[in-house]
Design a protein around this motif. Structure first.
Motif, short mmCIF file in Angstrom:
data_model
loop_
_atom_site.label_atom_id
_atom_site.label_comp_id
_atom_site.label_asym_id
_atom_site.label_seq_id
_atom_site.Cartn_x
_atom_site.Cartn_y
_atom_site.Cartn_z
N TYR A 128 4.54 7.43 5.78
CA TYR A 128 5.38 6.39 5.20
C TYR A 128 5.47 6.52 3.68
O TYR A 128 6.53 6.29 3.08
CB TYR A 128 4.82 5.01 5.55
CG TYR A 128 5.05 4.60 6.99
CD1 TYR A 128 6.12 5.10 7.72
CD2 TYR A 128 4.19 3.71 7.63
CE1 TYR A 128 6.33 4.72 9.03
CE2 TYR A 128 4.40 3.32 8.95
CZ TYR A 128 5.46 3.83 9.65
OH TYR A 128 5.68 3.46 10.95
N ALA A 129 4.35 6.89 3.03
CA ALA A 129 4.35 7.02 1.57
C ALA A 129 5.23 8.17 1.12
O ALA A 129 6.02 8.04 0.18
CB ALA A 129 2.91 7.20 1.07
N GLY A 176 -3.12 9.62 2.00
CA GLY A 176 -3.42 8.49 2.87
C GLY A 176 -4.90 8.33 3.12
O GLY A 176 -5.48 7.26 2.89
N GLY A 228 -5.90 3.51 5.45
CA GLY A 228 -5.33 4.74 4.87
C GLY A 228 -4.93 5.78 5.89
O GLY A 228 -4.33 6.79 5.54
N ALA A 252 -3.63 6.47 -5.08
CA ALA A 252 -4.05 6.30 -3.69
C ALA A 252 -5.26 5.37 -3.62
O ALA A 252 -5.37 4.54 -2.71
CB ALA A 252 -4.39 7.66 -3.08
N ASN A 270 -0.18 6.08 9.96
CA ASN A 270 1.07 6.62 9.41
C ASN A 270 1.24 6.35 7.92
O ASN A 270 2.35 6.49 7.40
CB ASN A 270 2.26 6.01 10.17
CG ASN A 270 2.17 6.26 11.66
OD1 ASN A 270 2.13 7.39 12.10
ND2 ASN A 270 2.13 5.18 12.42
N VAL A 271 0.17 5.96 7.25
CA VAL A 271 0.28 5.60 5.84
C VAL A 271 0.83 6.75 5.01
O VAL A 271 1.73 6.57 4.19
CB VAL A 271 -1.09 5.15 5.29
CG1 VAL A 271 -1.02 4.96 3.78
CG2 VAL A 271 -1.51 3.84 5.95
N LEU A 272 0.28 7.95 5.20
CA LEU A 272 0.75 9.10 4.42
C LEU A 272 2.22 9.39 4.68
O LEU A 272 3.00 9.59 3.74
CB LEU A 272 -0.08 10.34 4.74
CG LEU A 272 0.47 11.65 4.16
CD1 LEU A 272 0.36 11.65 2.65
CD2 LEU A 272 -0.21 12.86 4.76
N GLN A 304 0.82 -1.21 0.00
CA GLN A 304 0.00 0.00 0.00
C GLN A 304 0.85 1.26 0.00
O GLN A 304 0.62 2.19 -0.79
CB GLN A 304 -0.93 0.02 1.21
CG GLN A 304 -1.84 1.25 1.24
CD GLN A 304 -2.60 1.40 2.55
OE1 GLN A 304 -2.21 0.82 3.57
NE2 GLN A 304 -3.67 2.18 2.55
N VAL A 305 1.86 1.29 0.86
CA VAL A 305 2.74 2.46 0.94
C VAL A 305 3.46 2.68 -0.39
O VAL A 305 3.56 3.82 -0.87
CB VAL A 305 3.76 2.27 2.08
CG1 VAL A 305 4.87 3.32 2.00
CG2 VAL A 305 3.06 2.38 3.43
N ILE A 347 0.98 4.09 -3.11
CA ILE A 347 0.65 5.51 -2.87
C ILE A 347 1.87 6.38 -3.15
O ILE A 347 1.74 7.48 -3.71
CB ILE A 347 0.16 5.70 -1.42
CG1 ILE A 347 -1.15 4.94 -1.20
CG2 ILE A 347 -0.05 7.19 -1.11
CD1 ILE A 347 -1.67 5.01 0.22
N SER A 395 -6.95 7.39 0.10
CA SER A 395 -6.98 5.95 -0.15
C SER A 395 -7.99 5.28 0.77
O SER A 395 -8.66 4.31 0.37
CB SER A 395 -5.59 5.34 0.06
OG SER A 395 -5.24 5.29 1.44
#
Length: 398
Positions: A326-327, A77, A319, A300, A322-324, A55-56, A59, A80
């Motif tokens: 990390y992306a 994030g 989403g 996303a 910390n997804v954003l 996922q990361v 994105i 998504s």
């Protein structure tokens, strides 16, 4: 060969580091985790690295477009997450077929990107402000779609299979051979074309060394991933390359071609390098900016679909968390500049691997969340510092 190495070192000293820091970081991290916890190199754990970082990585591939034009998208994030919620509602609650639900999710992401791009390009609102507002708003939209936090189960075999299933060992080896042959053909054709045109190119020995190295790495990974990974093979067998690997590989090839082989890709770099100069050269800067946000939010959406399949569910945390971060970290760590105009699609994949290795390695070492966040933040800060220093070095040496 010696002259080539000297020229390469001169480019590195001049600020053209590319993905070198990410590759070196990946080697060091894998070596350290492998020594401290040998289970890190087990077939099961290597397979987990691909699925956990999917996922990361996806994105981050979309964020590369926005970063290349010198903008930022802080809402990717939760965008998504909204798209994953659309997938869950249409797929599970309304009984849509998987392809229609996926299309609805991707269309949602496209509309989100279109709105963000219009606000940035046409109204002149800084992307930081627009996407920060969207970051907050999409949390509410996601909660509304999920009825204030309801968990929606995903049972469709296709969607779940994308995030969790594996190819057969035979197909895994076929994939490895196809990739090696394709990479070899691309490298040799590029070398012959440049050599025929009298353009400066790498020595054939360097090209061959690159082909052999990549081929050896792919062969090793294929061998490891086709080993038995099940705890009890008598009841179930787990072998093969995760399905998500060729999915990401196809997206990597497509977007790399778009950036490197099309006029649109050249316009992306031109706008990121100097928007005013690009405008004077006849490039529709607003259209390029809008399209970059559309691609970012569309990717996303794909990331949200993959996350929903991997977790077999959608909830308010999809989403989020910390997804954003990390992306964005994956794109920057991989070598994409925060200042625009410099980066490649492979950067997102390399950076995503670094993030996945850190998270996975910290878990194997039984480190708490605070340590994991500190190390990840430090790596991101180092990557941003290398980016800033290399850009300054490049300006000084011109």
């Amino acid at each position: 060969m010696k002259d080539h190495l000297l020229n390469y070192w001169a480019r590195v000293r001049g600020g053209e580091m590319g993905s070198l820091p990410a590759v070196l970081g990946l080697v060091v991290l894998c070596t350290v985790f492998g020594i401290v916890r040998p289970v890190f190199f087990s077939p099961g754990n290597i397979a987990n690295l691909f699925t956990q970082g999917a996922q990361v990585t996806i994105i981050a591939m979309g964020l590369v477009f926005v970063l290349l034009i010198g903008e930022i998208d802080l809402s990717a994030g939760f965008a998504s997450g909204v798209c994953a919620a659309v997938l869950g509602v249409t797929l599970t609650n309304h009984g849509w077929p998987w392809y229609a639900a996926c299309l609805a999710a991707i269309v949602t992401g496209t509309v989100i990107g279109l709105i963000l791009g219009l606000l940035v390009a046409k109204m002149g609102i800084p992307s930081f402000v627009v996407t920060l507002a969207a970051f907050l708003a999409f949390q509410g939209v996601g909660l509304a779609l999920l009825k204030e936090g309801t968990n929606i189960s995903i049972r469709d075999e296709v969607i779940v299979g994308i995030g969790n299933r594996n190819m057969t060992p035979l197909l895994s080896w076929v994939l490895a051979v196809v990739v090696i042959v394709g990479f070899t053909a691309i490298e040799l054709i590029r070398w012959m074309r440049r050599n025929r045109r009298g353009v400066t190119t790498d020595p054939i020995s360097v090209v061959v060394a690159r082909i052999v190295t990549v081929g050896a790495m792919i062969t090793f990974l294929a061998w490891v991933l086709t080993l038995e990974r099940a705890a009890n093979p008598l009841f179930a067998t787990v072998k093969g390359v995760p399905v998500i690997v060729p999915v990401i590989g196809v997206m990597l090839i497509v977007w790399t071609f778009v950036l490197r082989r099309t006029a649109y890709g050249r316009h992306i770099y031109a706008v990121g390098g100097n928007a005013e100069a690009a405008r004077r050269a006849g490039i529709n800067v607003d259209r390029i900016k809008i399209s970059a946000f559309v691609i970012c939010s569309g990717m996303a959406a794909v990331g949200g679909i993959v996350a929903a399949g991997h977790d077999s569910s959608v909830d308010s945390n999809t989403g989020g968390s910390n997804v954003l971060l990390y992306a964005v970290g994956a794109a920057v760590i991989g070598g994409t500049s925060l200042f625009g105009g410099r980066g490649r699609m492979i950067d997102a994949v390399l950076g995503g691997m670094v993030i996945a290795v850190i998270i996975n390695g910290m878990a194997l070492l039984n480190q708490n969340a605070s340590t994991k966040y500190i190390i990840t933040g430090t790596v991101l800060l180092l990557a941003a510092g290398v980016d800033a220093l290399s850009r300054r070095r490049a300006v000084v040496t011109r």
